[in-house]
Design an enzyme around this catalytic site. Sequence first.
Site, PDB file in Angstrom:
ATOM      1  N   SER A  76      17.896   0.183  79.308  1.00 59.04           N
ATOM      2  CA  SER A  76      17.688   1.495  79.927  1.00 59.04           C
ATOM      3  C   SER A  76      16.318   1.563  80.608  1.00 59.04           C
ATOM      4  O   SER A  76      15.371   0.874  80.218  1.00 59.04           O
ATOM      5  CB  SER A  76      17.773   2.599  78.869  1.00 59.04           C
ATOM      6  OG  SER A  76      18.963   2.468  78.118  1.00 59.04           O
TER       7      SER A  76
HETATM    8  N1  SAH Z   1      19.336   0.121  73.944  1.00 48.91           N
HETATM    9  C1  SAH Z   1      19.591  -0.981  74.853  1.00 48.91           C
HETATM   10  C2  SAH Z   1      20.343  -0.581  76.110  1.00 48.91           C
HETATM   11  C3  SAH Z   1      21.737  -0.427  75.822  1.00 48.91           C
HETATM   12  S1  SAH Z   1      22.896  -0.332  77.141  1.00 48.91           S
HETATM   13  C4  SAH Z   1      18.314  -1.704  75.219  1.00 48.91           C
HETATM   14  O1  SAH Z   1      17.228  -1.227  74.867  1.00 48.91           O
HETATM   15  O2  SAH Z   1      18.402  -2.768  75.844  1.00 48.91           O
HETATM   16  C5  SAH Z   1      24.254   0.151  76.143  1.00 48.91           C
HETATM   17  C6  SAH Z   1      24.716  -0.851  75.128  1.00 48.91           C
HETATM   18  O3  SAH Z   1      25.746  -0.226  74.376  1.00 48.91           O
HETATM   19  C7  SAH Z   1      25.326  -2.109  75.712  1.00 48.91           C
HETATM   20  O4  SAH Z   1      24.702  -3.232  75.171  1.00 48.91           O
HETATM   21  C8  SAH Z   1      26.788  -2.042  75.281  1.00 48.91           C
HETATM   22  O5  SAH Z   1      27.342  -3.307  75.026  1.00 48.91           O
HETATM   23  C9  SAH Z   1      26.704  -1.195  74.026  1.00 48.91           C
HETATM   24  N2  SAH Z   1      27.928  -0.498  73.657  1.00 48.91           N
HETATM   25  C10 SAH Z   1      28.786   0.166  74.446  1.00 48.91           C
HETATM   26  N3  SAH Z   1      29.783   0.697  73.724  1.00 48.91           N
HETATM   27  C11 SAH Z   1      29.544   0.371  72.422  1.00 48.91           C
HETATM   28  C12 SAH Z   1      30.219   0.620  71.205  1.00 48.91           C
HETATM   29  N4  SAH Z   1      31.348   1.330  71.142  1.00 48.91           N
HETATM   30  N5  SAH Z   1      29.689   0.113  70.064  1.00 48.91           N
HETATM   31  C13 SAH Z   1      28.537  -0.613  70.100  1.00 48.91           C
HETATM   32  N6  SAH Z   1      27.857  -0.879  71.232  1.00 48.91           N
HETATM   33  C14 SAH Z   1      28.348  -0.398  72.377  1.00 48.91           C
END
Ligand code: SAH
Length: 226
Positions: A76
Amino acid sequence: MGVAVMWPRRNRHRENAERNARLDMVRNQLERRGIMDERVLQAMREVPRHVFAPAKRRHEAYGDHPIPIGEMQTISQPYMVAVMIEHLRLRGGERVLEIGTGSGYQAAVLSRLAAEVYTVECFPSLAADARLVLQRLGCPSVRVMDADGCQGLADQAPYNGIIVAAAAAFIPPPLRAQLADGGRLVMPVGGPEGQRLVIVTRQAGTFIEEKAVTCRFVPLLGADVQ
Ligand code: SAH
């Protein structure tokens, strides 16, 4: 295939440049836009965001935008990380649940602000890379779990803070249920074209909801949340 984790040799000149880029990021992208929690600002001055970026994108790590990390996911934007974490109002002793580990960057920032961080990722390749980087950086209070975040993480509940780094049409009910009394949950709610950050506070069995900034996150994956 996961993103290759590079750990370059120490290079003082480069480290200084990265530290300066990080201080500029905090000043220009966070303080100027109204992030005021000094603990959040300090954590983001300290956590090296570039080690969470794929090697070929390391030079853009301190830019004012999300960074692709593979599997069509992103780290993000720094400002969104700061806004979401500021809304949790952490003081240091909390147990926090993050849904969407991605690169692990946000979990690393959280680990400087709370006592325990559980973070859940649905792509095993991303979880494995994040675990490695967090371990090398020295974040022993972070546990990366392979699981579907729509179910939360019942084993370790309740949580004083829950932060969801992906958007859905509504807040998955297990997440509310796993919030401690007095705890706060932050999540982008809305469709793919845009969302609002929603903050839920649990107080004596009731859930108080406020809306904050508009935002744009990748979708929370799961059968019944979109
Ligand atoms: N916090 C992260 C950014 C995350 S982007 C950072 O600092 O890099 C969103 C993330 O959520 C992605 O890695 C995606 O794979 C995950 N995601 C999406 N749906 C999900 C679910 N149902 N359960 C677990 N992870 C999920």
